[in-house]
Design an enzyme around this catalytic site. Structure first.
Site, PDB file in Angstrom:
ATOM      1  N   SER A  21      59.789  23.745   1.570  1.00  0.00           N
ATOM      2  CA  SER A  21      60.764  23.756   2.681  1.00  0.00           C
ATOM      3  C   SER A  21      60.131  23.064   3.882  1.00  0.00           C
ATOM      4  O   SER A  21      58.894  22.986   3.975  1.00  0.00           O
ATOM      5  CB  SER A  21      61.097  25.204   3.054  1.00  0.00           C
ATOM      6  OG  SER A  21      61.854  25.259   4.252  1.00  0.00           O
ATOM      7  N   TYR A  48      58.889  34.193   6.140  1.00  0.00           N
ATOM      8  CA  TYR A  48      59.475  33.150   5.272  1.00  0.00           C
ATOM      9  C   TYR A  48      58.636  31.878   5.360  1.00  0.00           C
ATOM     10  O   TYR A  48      58.295  31.269   4.343  1.00  0.00           O
ATOM     11  CB  TYR A  48      60.940  32.869   5.650  1.00  0.00           C
ATOM     12  CG  TYR A  48      61.540  31.765   4.807  1.00  0.00           C
ATOM     13  CD1 TYR A  48      61.779  31.956   3.445  1.00  0.00           C
ATOM     14  CD2 TYR A  48      61.813  30.503   5.347  1.00  0.00           C
ATOM     15  CE1 TYR A  48      62.289  30.935   2.649  1.00  0.00           C
ATOM     16  CE2 TYR A  48      62.331  29.476   4.554  1.00  0.00           C
ATOM     17  CZ  TYR A  48      62.572  29.708   3.204  1.00  0.00           C
ATOM     18  OH  TYR A  48      63.069  28.686   2.414  1.00  0.00           O
TER      19      TYR A  48
HETATM   20  P1  NDP Z   1      70.675  30.204  -3.049  1.00  0.00           P
HETATM   21  O1  NDP Z   1      70.681  31.573  -2.466  1.00  0.00           O
HETATM   22  O2  NDP Z   1      71.972  29.494  -3.181  1.00  0.00           O
HETATM   23  O3  NDP Z   1      69.952  30.219  -4.481  1.00  0.00           O
HETATM   24  C1  NDP Z   1      68.792  30.960  -4.699  1.00  0.00           C
HETATM   25  C2  NDP Z   1      68.554  31.095  -6.193  1.00  0.00           C
HETATM   26  O4  NDP Z   1      67.331  31.837  -6.374  1.00  0.00           O
HETATM   27  C3  NDP Z   1      69.647  31.857  -6.892  1.00  0.00           C
HETATM   28  O5  NDP Z   1      69.963  31.212  -8.114  1.00  0.00           O
HETATM   29  C4  NDP Z   1      69.032  33.221  -7.164  1.00  0.00           C
HETATM   30  O6  NDP Z   1      69.530  33.735  -8.390  1.00  0.00           O
HETATM   31  C5  NDP Z   1      67.554  32.877  -7.310  1.00  0.00           C
HETATM   32  N1  NDP Z   1      66.708  34.029  -7.043  1.00  0.00           N
HETATM   33  C6  NDP Z   1      66.513  34.655  -5.854  1.00  0.00           C
HETATM   34  N2  NDP Z   1      65.699  35.716  -6.014  1.00  0.00           N
HETATM   35  C7  NDP Z   1      65.374  35.760  -7.337  1.00  0.00           C
HETATM   36  C8  NDP Z   1      64.587  36.629  -8.135  1.00  0.00           C
HETATM   37  N3  NDP Z   1      63.953  37.681  -7.593  1.00  0.00           N
HETATM   38  N4  NDP Z   1      64.465  36.389  -9.454  1.00  0.00           N
HETATM   39  C9  NDP Z   1      65.108  35.324 -10.002  1.00  0.00           C
HETATM   40  N5  NDP Z   1      65.869  34.460  -9.310  1.00  0.00           N
HETATM   41  C10 NDP Z   1      66.012  34.688  -7.992  1.00  0.00           C
HETATM   42  O7  NDP Z   1      69.662  29.367  -2.135  1.00  0.00           O
HETATM   43  P2  NDP Z   1      69.093  27.871  -2.248  1.00  0.00           P
HETATM   44  O8  NDP Z   1      69.666  27.155  -3.399  1.00  0.00           O
HETATM   45  O9  NDP Z   1      69.224  27.276  -0.912  1.00  0.00           O
HETATM   46  O10 NDP Z   1      67.547  28.199  -2.480  1.00  0.00           O
HETATM   47  C11 NDP Z   1      66.790  27.629  -3.521  1.00  0.00           C
HETATM   48  C12 NDP Z   1      65.394  27.360  -2.996  1.00  0.00           C
HETATM   49  O11 NDP Z   1      65.461  26.390  -1.951  1.00  0.00           O
HETATM   50  C13 NDP Z   1      64.678  28.569  -2.389  1.00  0.00           C
HETATM   51  O12 NDP Z   1      63.335  28.558  -2.820  1.00  0.00           O
HETATM   52  C14 NDP Z   1      64.770  28.311  -0.890  1.00  0.00           C
HETATM   53  O13 NDP Z   1      63.712  28.926  -0.192  1.00  0.00           O
HETATM   54  C15 NDP Z   1      64.666  26.802  -0.863  1.00  0.00           C
HETATM   55  N6  NDP Z   1      65.140  26.134   0.334  1.00  0.00           N
HETATM   56  C16 NDP Z   1      66.424  26.271   0.755  1.00  0.00           C
HETATM   57  C17 NDP Z   1      66.850  25.598   1.886  1.00  0.00           C
HETATM   58  C18 NDP Z   1      68.216  25.773   2.429  1.00  0.00           C
HETATM   59  O14 NDP Z   1      68.436  25.442   3.625  1.00  0.00           O
HETATM   60  N7  NDP Z   1      69.180  26.223   1.653  1.00  0.00           N
HETATM   61  C19 NDP Z   1      65.956  24.685   2.602  1.00  0.00           C
HETATM   62  C20 NDP Z   1      64.629  24.647   2.083  1.00  0.00           C
HETATM   63  C21 NDP Z   1      64.244  25.321   0.980  1.00  0.00           C
HETATM   64  P3  NDP Z   1      69.950  35.269  -8.659  1.00  0.00           P
HETATM   65  O15 NDP Z   1      70.419  35.847  -7.355  1.00  0.00           O
HETATM   66  O16 NDP Z   1      71.009  35.166  -9.712  1.00  0.00           O
HETATM   67  O17 NDP Z   1      68.699  35.886  -9.171  1.00  0.00           O
HETATM   68  C1  8X3 Z   2      65.170  26.915   4.429  1.00  0.00           C
HETATM   69  C2  8X3 Z   2      65.430  26.122   5.665  1.00  0.00           C
HETATM   70  O1  8X3 Z   2      65.335  26.121   8.203  1.00  0.00           O
HETATM   71  O2  8X3 Z   2      66.049  28.172   7.159  1.00  0.00           O
HETATM   72  O3  8X3 Z   2      63.868  26.762   3.971  1.00  0.00           O
HETATM   73  O4  8X3 Z   2      63.743  27.521   7.069  1.00  0.00           O
HETATM   74  S1  8X3 Z   2      65.133  27.040   7.072  1.00  0.00           S
END
Ligand code: NDP
Ligand code: 8X3
Length: 255
Positions: free
Chosen positions: A141, A154
């Site tokens: 991220s 985080y």
């Molecule tokens: P979502 O919440 O849409 O997706 C998160 C996914 O992670 C879901 O499929 C969820 O599946 C899974 N997950 C969460 N906890 C667990 C667990 N304990 N075990 C197994 N699976 C888990 O968020 P994003 O798609 O945005 O996030 C994906 C990644 O991208 C993360 O690592 C996030 O930190 C990162 N990220 C996101 C950004 C953003 O702005 N959206 C920016 C930068 C990084 P389920 O609940 O079915 O288990």
């Molecule tokens: C997710 C993006 O800006 O919430 O990693 O940290 S932010």
């Protein structure tokens, strides 16, 4: 032979978009997450649309035993190699100052974003070493490159992912395994809804006044880094929308 990608957190957001992107490119898929109904629905759609070979594994990456068990259950006849591991499952829980942080929020972020990534990697890397190739893509991220107000734990977990990404690359060099960090900025998924524990209004407000990245943008980037010639490695890639410079500078209109 068709290649296989294993995606953690494929039930939503970036993981789900990446599943569709790679399915469209003819990959076989191993999709994981905790929400079994969503895994089944996505698998049905992909089988119908792309005739994809898919195995779903429903487990919580925080649980070491369940992770080991799930990965042992991969059908090696259908999936003789795991070419790409996308360590994507992750979340933010809460947003507040360090003195008022919730121990439970801290645990869930550290256990998912750091321990969970390690659990899956520890089980998949020996498979990649045995098969003699592989590519690990770790979703970091902008919060792993910089810190921002109230982001504390985080940001710390994503800095840990950054360190692990670098370390993995060094450790796995003799095995010719590629390791790439993809570091997105704000991307509209269920991320904010999860961070704010289902408060849709607060989650929606995160994206007021600018156009964030979409999960498809990230999926395209992941596909790009995975489709380069064998000798070419993108080690670390940060991408943001046009309104965002880094973890704390986002130009927002009218708010
Ligand atoms: P979502 O919440 O849409 O997706 C998160 C996914 O992670 C879901 O499929 C969820 O599946 C899974 N997950 C969460 N906890 C667990 C667990 N304990 N075990 C197994 N699976 C888990 O968020 P994003 O798609 O945005 O996030 C994906 C990644 O991208 C993360 O690592 C996030 O930190 C990162 N990220 C996101 C950004 C953003 O702005 N959206 C920016 C930068 C990084 P389920 O609940 O079915 O288990
Ligand atoms: C997710 C993006 O800006 O919430 O990693 O940290 S932010």
């Amino acid at each position: 032979m068709k290649k296989t990608i294993l995606i953690t957190g494929a039930t939503s957001g970036i993981g789900k978009s990446t599943a569709y992107r790679f399915a469209a490119e003819g990959y076989q898929l191993i999709l994981t997450g905790r929400r079994e109904d969503r895994l089944k629905q996505i698998a049905n759609e992909l089988q119908h649309e792309f005739n994809s070979e898919i195995q779903t594994l429903c487990f919580d990456v925080r649980n070491r035993e369940k992770t080991i068990e799930a990965i042992q259950n991969i059908d090696s006849n259908r999936f003789p190699s795991i070419d790409i591991l996308l360590n994507n499952a992750g979340l933010a829980s809460g947003l507040g100052t360090i003195d008022q942080g919730s121990y439970d929020d801290w645990d869930v972020m550290i256990d998912t974003n750091v321990r969970g990534l390690l659990h899956v990697s520890r089980e998949i890397i020996p498979i990649m070493i045995r098969q003699g190739h592989g590519h690990i893509v770790n979703i970091g991220s902008t919060a792993g490159k910089d810190v921002y107000l109230n982001g504390n734990v985080y940001c710390a977990t994503k800095h840990a992912v950054d360190a692990l990404n670098q370390s993995m690359r060094i450790d796995l060099l003799p095995h010719r395994i590629k390791v790439t960090a993809i570091n997105p900025g704000a991307c509209e998924t269920e991320f904010a809804l999860v961070r704010f524990k289902g408060d849709a209004q607060r989650a929606g407000a995160v994206y007021d006044g600018f156009t964030p990245l979409t999960p498809d943008d990230i999926a395209d980037t992941i596909y790009y880094v995975c489709s380069l010639p064998h000798h070419v490695c993108i080690n670390d890639l940060t991408l943001t929308c046009l309104s965002q410079a880094n973890a704390h500078y986002t130009h927002k209109k009218n708010i």
